[in-house]
Design an enzyme around this catalytic site. Structure first.
Site, PDB file in Angstrom:
ATOM      1  N   THR A   1       0.847  -1.172   0.000  1.00 21.41           N
ATOM      2  CA  THR A   1       0.000   0.000   0.000  1.00 21.41           C
ATOM      3  C   THR A   1       0.893   1.236   0.000  1.00 21.41           C
ATOM      4  O   THR A   1       2.109   1.140   0.188  1.00 21.41           O
ATOM      5  CB  THR A   1      -0.934  -0.005   1.230  1.00 21.41           C
ATOM      6  N   CYS A   2       0.304   2.404  -0.234  1.00 19.55           N
ATOM      7  CA  CYS A   2       1.069   3.662  -0.209  1.00 19.55           C
ATOM      8  C   CYS A   2       0.063   4.797  -0.047  1.00 19.55           C
ATOM      9  O   CYS A   2      -0.914   4.661   0.682  1.00 19.55           O
ATOM     10  CB  CYS A   2       1.918   3.803  -1.474  1.00 19.55           C
ATOM     11  N   GLY A   3       0.280   5.907  -0.735  1.00 20.22           N
ATOM     12  CA  GLY A   3      -0.653   7.022  -0.632  1.00 20.22           C
ATOM     13  C   GLY A   3      -1.807   6.928  -1.603  1.00 20.22           C
ATOM     14  O   GLY A   3      -2.946   7.263  -1.277  1.00 20.22           O
TER      15      GLY A   3
ATOM     16  N   TRP B   1      -3.751   4.908   1.141  1.00 16.32           N
ATOM     17  CA  TRP B   1      -4.062   5.805   2.245  1.00 16.32           C
ATOM     18  C   TRP B   1      -5.068   6.881   1.860  1.00 16.32           C
ATOM     19  O   TRP B   1      -5.767   7.428   2.725  1.00 16.32           O
ATOM     20  CB  TRP B   1      -2.794   6.433   2.813  1.00 16.32           C
TER      21      TRP B   1
END
Length: 267
Positions: free
Chosen positions: A211-213, A240
């Site tokens: 996952t990330c932004g 996110w």
């Protein structure tokens, strides 16, 4: 973040792409931010042979290989998916479903918020979720670049900033053995480590998700995992931007071993 299958089919037709077309992706930054996302997206929609040019355009130019300056063809018109329409096979904007033709969607490579919540709640924690954002954003000590998002991370996830998968060579990414060591330090054995052997054939359930932004730099970590021998790595596409903006979902701050988890507003 993903388009519906019908929109992908239209874009692919505009550039002569079929599921059996060999594809090599590159970008201009040499850090794979765009090309890794394109690599993962191609795989989601069933492109069978897709790779990424090591080092991107900068490495190509540095090697003295030929460059062309011809006018680029116009990009195909794209329909912007409506809310909730991404990747579901329907038309953009909430319209009628659009036939994807030969294209399919590999749901095993795409995680939803429900998938992340289920993995986080599992007592066995069989799948390790790694966050590709910076360490400060993961811990909740650095501000989020998007308005309205809480700081922190998914409870129980680990931190491996996407900048941590690069090496000093012209190819950009660290060598496979170094990558396996970096993943191991982040709490997951990939490829030949952690049991199960190298699974470049995609066999077996995933041991790692990323996952990330916004689902983009997570794809860089997924690419690094593939280089290290772990081929089937799902990306949480909402990342996110979704999780941090939904008050009913729990958020942890701090680092592993010292997490402070704040529950959401229910559900």
């Amino acid at each position: 973040m993903l388009p519906p299958v019908g929109d992908w089919a239209a874009a692919a037709a505009g550039v002569g792409l079929t599921p059996t077309t060999p594809v090599v992706l590159y970008d201009g930054g040499g850090r794979y931010v765009a090309s890794a996302r394109g690599w993962w997206t191609c795989r989601v929609f069933g492109v069978r042979h897709v790779g990424v040019l090591a080092g991107g355009a900068p490495a190509w130019a540095a090697a003295g290989l030929p460059l062309a300056a011809a006018d680029a063809p116009p990009l195909p018109a794209m329909t912007i998916p409506g809310a909730g329409g991404g990747g579901d096979g329907g038309g953009g904007g909430g319209g009628a479903p659009v036939d994807g033709g030969p294209w399919t969607r590999d749901g095993g490579l795409v995680w939803s918020a429900a998938d992340v919540a289920a993995a986080a709640a599992s007592p066995t924690r069989r799948v390790r979720l790694l966050d590709a954002r910076s360490a400060g954003r993961f811990a909740g000590t650095a501000p989020e670049p998007r308005a309205g998002l809480r700081g922190g991370h998914v409870p129980g996830s680990g931190s491996l900033p996407f900048t941590g998968v690069f090496g000093g060579g012209p190819g950009g990414l660290a060598p496979a053995d170094e990558l396996r060591d970096r993943f191991r330090r982040a709490g997951v054995g990939v490829g030949g480590g952690g049991g199960g052997g190298v699974r470049a054939d995609g066999g077996g359930p995933p041991r790692l998700a990323v996952t990330c932004g916004s689902g983009v730099t997570a794809s860089v970590v997924a690419l690094a995992a593939a280089v290290a021998g772990e081929w089937r790595v799902p990306v949480y596409d909402g990342s996110w931007s979704e999780w941090g903006g939904r008050p009913e979902l729990p958020v942890a701050t701090g680092v592993e071993g010292a997490e402070v988890v704040e529950g959401g507003g229910g559900a």
